[in-house]
Design a protein around this motif. Structure first.
Motif, PDB file in Angstrom:
ATOM      1  N   ALA A 578       0.838  -1.199   0.000  1.00 14.07           N
ATOM      2  CA  ALA A 578       0.000   0.000   0.000  1.00 14.07           C
ATOM      3  C   ALA A 578       0.869   1.244   0.000  1.00 14.07           C
ATOM      4  CB  ALA A 578      -0.936  -0.003   1.214  1.00 14.07           C
ATOM      5  N   ASN A 579       0.764   2.050  -1.069  1.00 16.25           N
ATOM      6  CA  ASN A 579       1.505   3.312  -1.163  1.00 16.25           C
ATOM      7  C   ASN A 579       2.988   3.115  -0.873  1.00 16.25           C
ATOM      8  OD1 ASN A 579      -0.634   5.363  -1.734  1.00 16.25           O
ATOM      9  ND2 ASN A 579      -1.478   4.484   0.142  1.00 16.25           N
ATOM     10  N   GLN A 580       3.563   2.096  -1.478  1.00 21.71           N
ATOM     11  CA  GLN A 580       4.985   1.794  -1.368  1.00 21.71           C
ATOM     12  C   GLN A 580       5.403   1.423   0.048  1.00 21.71           C
ATOM     13  OE1 GLN A 580       7.779   3.969  -3.724  1.00 21.71           O
ATOM     14  NE2 GLN A 580       6.179   5.122  -4.763  1.00 21.71           N
ATOM     15  N   VAL A 581       4.480   0.985   0.874  1.00 18.87           N
ATOM     16  CA  VAL A 581       4.786   0.437   2.190  1.00 18.87           C
ATOM     17  C   VAL A 581       4.620  -1.067   2.106  1.00 18.87           C
ATOM     18  CG1 VAL A 581       4.131   0.349   4.616  1.00 18.87           C
ATOM     19  CG2 VAL A 581       4.067   2.523   3.383  1.00 18.87           C
ATOM     20  N   ARG A 582       5.679  -1.812   2.435  1.00 19.32           N
ATOM     21  CA  ARG A 582       5.625  -3.268   2.330  1.00 19.32           C
ATOM     22  C   ARG A 582       4.477  -3.804   3.172  1.00 19.32           C
ATOM     23  NH1 ARG A 582       9.531  -6.938   1.311  1.00 19.32           N
ATOM     24  NH2 ARG A 582      10.011  -5.531  -0.409  1.00 19.32           N
TER      25      ARG A 582
END
Length: 835
Positions: A578-582
């Protein structure tokens, strides 16, 4: 005759509020492709009394997973011919009244009204980057909504021809709207279907594929000569199709009103197929909580090669469950499975004598995808107890692949109390040539280096730091006072797997893996930045012996801010990030948090967890400092077969970052390096792993006295110990009274499915030393009942865990364990004949 083929072995928003960091190191420069939006359509009749027209009110709603829907486009009676220009009407509204004209009325009083006058409404969503959703289409008659049908398997395609084998299974689904609003629906009354072969008389292939509605105009509404099937058997199988030929499968749904599904489309009810000759067999995957193995392919090979077997080490004294699935060759589908344990011959077709007769083939079944065998007693010594498990998987073309698990059963000794495994990848010592004790290079870079971490964890304390003036003494390590062995995983081995018989010597293990190390993909034998052992063991086609050890009853404390990432990283689906969060999620089309993963099966983080850092957050015990958050804990918890007070209130109320008052600066370090997570002194935050969705785990356990011994009670078996708070932190579960987001980052599982397991999504070296010691004392002393500062019954040689820049000595009688490169080779039992 069957052909047996044997496969060869082989957060909804960016976390910008957390100190401006907001994304993991690995994902920071990753470009995530834009995901298209989706749209949902509902409808309600406004006027259906006229014989000349009827009016429906259309309502729709759009959703975009990574942006926003900016507008919608709709059309009435869109052209269906290939290449035709569709006159879409753009709108930002979410409802519209549509008037349809009646050209060929049908009586509502006839038993089977077959009105040929229908209209089609189509709607699609457009997002802020211009991506469009798949259009949703609905057909309307003057007397109701038309039924719909969709082919599920194989997947129909507009531009490409689906490749199938001579034996193909086609599955579809349908809906019959039983009210004009589209909310209530049932299965259609029945289906009509047929198969056309290209080149046969009367088959207008080019016309039908370029203008699908031209086929409808030829055959509807009678569908003469088509086959029929009821709503409970929405599938058909064809065999002996001609290789090299093309076929067109078409299905329609017939509703209770007599109306049929009039939308003919190469993406819904029409399936173009090209037949290829069958090749190979199904590709088998076998897995459970401590291994997952997928054969390279379903090939044919000589049946005497022992490398086909999947080697496993399994725990004694408990049932062993093996799960499986198989992927058939393109165009084929799975037909059935069967399994056997230790057969005399794979060709022995003697029926089973009973439920526990594992030594003859099970009945063929498509639905059975797991088997539970054992428990096995296990044997001491080097030989162990050896068994062979075989699985056959057959597709619709009669091709059979073989899976083979060759496993050794080990009974844990549990003769020693504690093993501490350092699976981190921090900087090693730097030596100035010629190397002498006084020419070692001072530590540099992020704190801690490998040597500094050893000192922080294990040092005796009170010893002069190297290269410092007299009187500058090292502090005691946080594990000082406990009796333990240590194991470092930077051994330079291509296969760093720790054998089960090594882990099985210990009742408890503390395993540390840092976030940066958990992402390394280099060879484990690399001299600079080797892959962590945990990530290696958690990768596809390998066994995680740590998970097996937990299944044996070993008690684990997993920590380091990279443990969860190391176990799940090899299975990561970037579409869940999600939004470049692992992000590891159990939802969606391709969940990467699923049965067979350590975090799902053993840590019991089963909904979603995320990996983040570095960020500035504060950590508080579950009941501190904001009681409105609401993580109630039972007064008594089920632990190890009895109810007891877990005394979580003995934990520090907060885990605070270091500061000069509580933790003096270490030699050669600056405040920015050493006081991480403390905004006053450092620009560096901390790393963490946290549960990002509600994650309730409840189990039935024996009721406490004085209840009936045979009665059970449902209790929560996953407790929240610490929460992470942060301004702007996305509130996935609860929100504090100050508006900060809050999520769980440390848990304790104490149910029946495996031994108690404490998971810390943080690095224990990031906090004040006094808080770290309190954490160690709580887990080792309170939960595990290990003595501290107790006299030793026997002498064990002291050893340096690692040569270090600071003084590094073991905390007491500890030993460094050096596992062998591979599990010991043991003689195998006579193998069954494989033909």
């Amino acid at each position: 005759m069957r052909t047996r083929t044997i496969a060869p072995v082989l957060v909804l928003a960016a976390l910008v509020g957390l100190g401006g960091a907001g994304c993991s190191r690995q994902l920071r420069n990753t470009v995530v492709p834009n995901l298209p939006p989706t749209v949902r359509l509902t409808h309600a009749p406004i006027d259906t009394t006229s014989e000349a027209f009827y009016v429906y009110r259309m309502n729709w709603v759009g959703y975009d997973p990574d942006g926003r829907v900016t507008r919608f486009e709709y059309v009435v009676d869109p052209p269906v011919a290939t290449g035709a220009v569709i006159p879409w009407v753009s709108t930002t509204r979410t409802e519209q009244d549509i008037t349809f004209t009646v050209t060929s009325p049908a009586s509502l009083h006839t038993p089977q009204p077959r009105c040929q006058s229908f209209h089609v409404f189509a709607i699609r969503a457009v997002d802020n980057q211009g991506a469009v959703s798949e259009p949703v289409k609905r057909a309307f008659y003057s007397f109701g909504v038309a039924p719909v049908v969709q082919i599920l398997e194989p997947t129909p395609q507009t531009l490409l021809v689906t490749r199938v084998t001579p034996a193909v299974r086609i599955v579809w689904t349908g809906k019959d709207f039983v009210d004009p609003y589209g909310y209530a629906f049932d299965d259609p009354l029945y289906y009509k279907y047929t198969l056309f072969k290209r080149g046969n008389p009367g088959v207008h292939w080019d016309a039908w594929t370029q203008d699908p509605d031209s086929l409808r105009r030829e055959v509807a509404p009678e569908f003469a000569g088509w086959d029929s099937t009821g709503p409970d058997s929405a599938e058909v199988r064809y065999a002996n199709l001609t290789p090299g030929s093309e076929y067109l499968f078409v299905v329609v749904a017939i509703g209770r009103s007599g109306a049929y599904s009039p939308i003919f489309d190469l993406r819904s009810n029409m399936l173009r197929m090209r037949v290829d000759a069958p090749w190979g067999g199904p590709q088998i995957t076998l897995f459970n909580s401590f291994f997952s193995y997928t054969y390279v392919s379903g090939g044919v090979a000589a049946p005497t090669d022992p490398s086909w077997a999947i080697p496993l080490q399994v725990p004694a004294g408990q049932p062993l469950t093996l799960n499986w699935y198989a992927t058939p060759p393109p165009g084929s589908s799975m037909e059935r499975y069967r399994w056997v344990l230790d057969p005399r011959s794979l060709d022995d077709e003697t029926p089973r004598s009973g439920q526990n007769d594992w030594y003859h083939w099970s009945p063929w079944s498509l639905s059975q995808t797991s088997a539970t065998i054992g428990p096995f007693a296990g044997a001491g010594g080097d030989t162990g107890e050896v068994h062979d498990f075989f699985l056959e998987a057959e597709d619709t073309n009669g091709q059979v692949s073989l899976g083979w698990v060759h496993f050794h059963v080990y009974r844990p000794a549990f003769a020693r109390d504690l093993l501490i495994v350092n699976d981190t990848r921090f900087n090693a010592d730097q030596i100035v040539s010629p190397a002498t004790p006084d020419t070692l290079r001072p530590p540099f870079g992020a704190w801690p280096t490998r040597a500094e971490l050893d000192t922080f964890l294990f040092a005796v304390g009170g010893v002069r730091w190297r290269m410092t003036p007299p009187g500058w003494l090292s502090p005691p390590g946080i594990f000082r006072g406990y009796r333990f062995d240590t194991l470092g995983t930077r051994q330079g081995q291509a296969n760093p797997t720790i054998p089960l018989d090594v882990l099985g010597q210990y009742r408890q293990i503390v395993w540390m893996t840092d976030l940066q190390g958990s992402d390394l993909g280099n060879s484990p034998a690399s001299a600079t930045l080797p892959m962590t052992t945990l990530r290696y063991m958690s990768s596809p086609n390998r066994q995680n012996t740590l998970a097996t050890w937990v299944s044996q009853g070993g008690r684990l404390w997993a920590l380091g801010s990279g443990f969860g990432n190391a176990t799940n990283g090899p299975w990561n689906n970037p579409g869940n990030d999600a939004n470049q969060v692992r992000t590891y999620s159990s939802n969606g089309v391709r969940p990467d948090l699923a049965p067979g993963r350590f975090m799902y099966d053993l840590a019991h983080w089963r909904t979603e967890f995320r990996v983040l850092g570095p960020v500035f957050v504060r950590f508080a015990r579950y009941d501190q400092p904001d009681p409105t958050v609401g993580y109630p804990q039972p007064a008594l918890c089920w632990k190890g077969g009895t109810f007891r007070d877990p005394a979580y209130t003995l934990l520090p109320t907060a885990l605070s970052p270091r500061d000069p008052v509580t933790d003096p600066l270490w030699p050669y370090r600056t405040p920015t390096d050493f006081y991480i997570g403390n905004r006053t002194y450092s620009t560096r935050g901390v790393n963490l792993e946290f549960i990002s969705q509600e994650n309730h785990v409840r189990e039935q356990v024996p009721a406490p006295p004085p209840a009936n011994p045979d009665s059970t009670v449902e209790v929560a078996t996953l407790d929240s110990l610490y929460l992470a708070y942060g301004p702007g932190y996305p509130s996935q579960m609860n929100q504090s009274s100050t508006g900060d987001g809050v999520n769980v980052t440390m848990t304790c599982y104490h149910g029946l499915e495996n031994a108690p397991l404490v998971f810390s999504g943080t690095s224990i070296w990031d906090f004040r030393r006094q808080h770290c010691v309190a954490l160690v004392d709580f887990v080792l002393g309170r939960l595990w009942n290990l003595p501290k500062n107790a006299p030793y019954a026997s002498r064990v040689e002291r050893t340096h865990v690692q040569q270090a820049v600071p003084d590094v000595r073991s905390a007491g009688p500890s030993r460094q364990v050096h596992p062998s490169p591979e599990p010991a080779r043991v003689p195998r039992s006579p193998r069954p004949a494989v033909k």
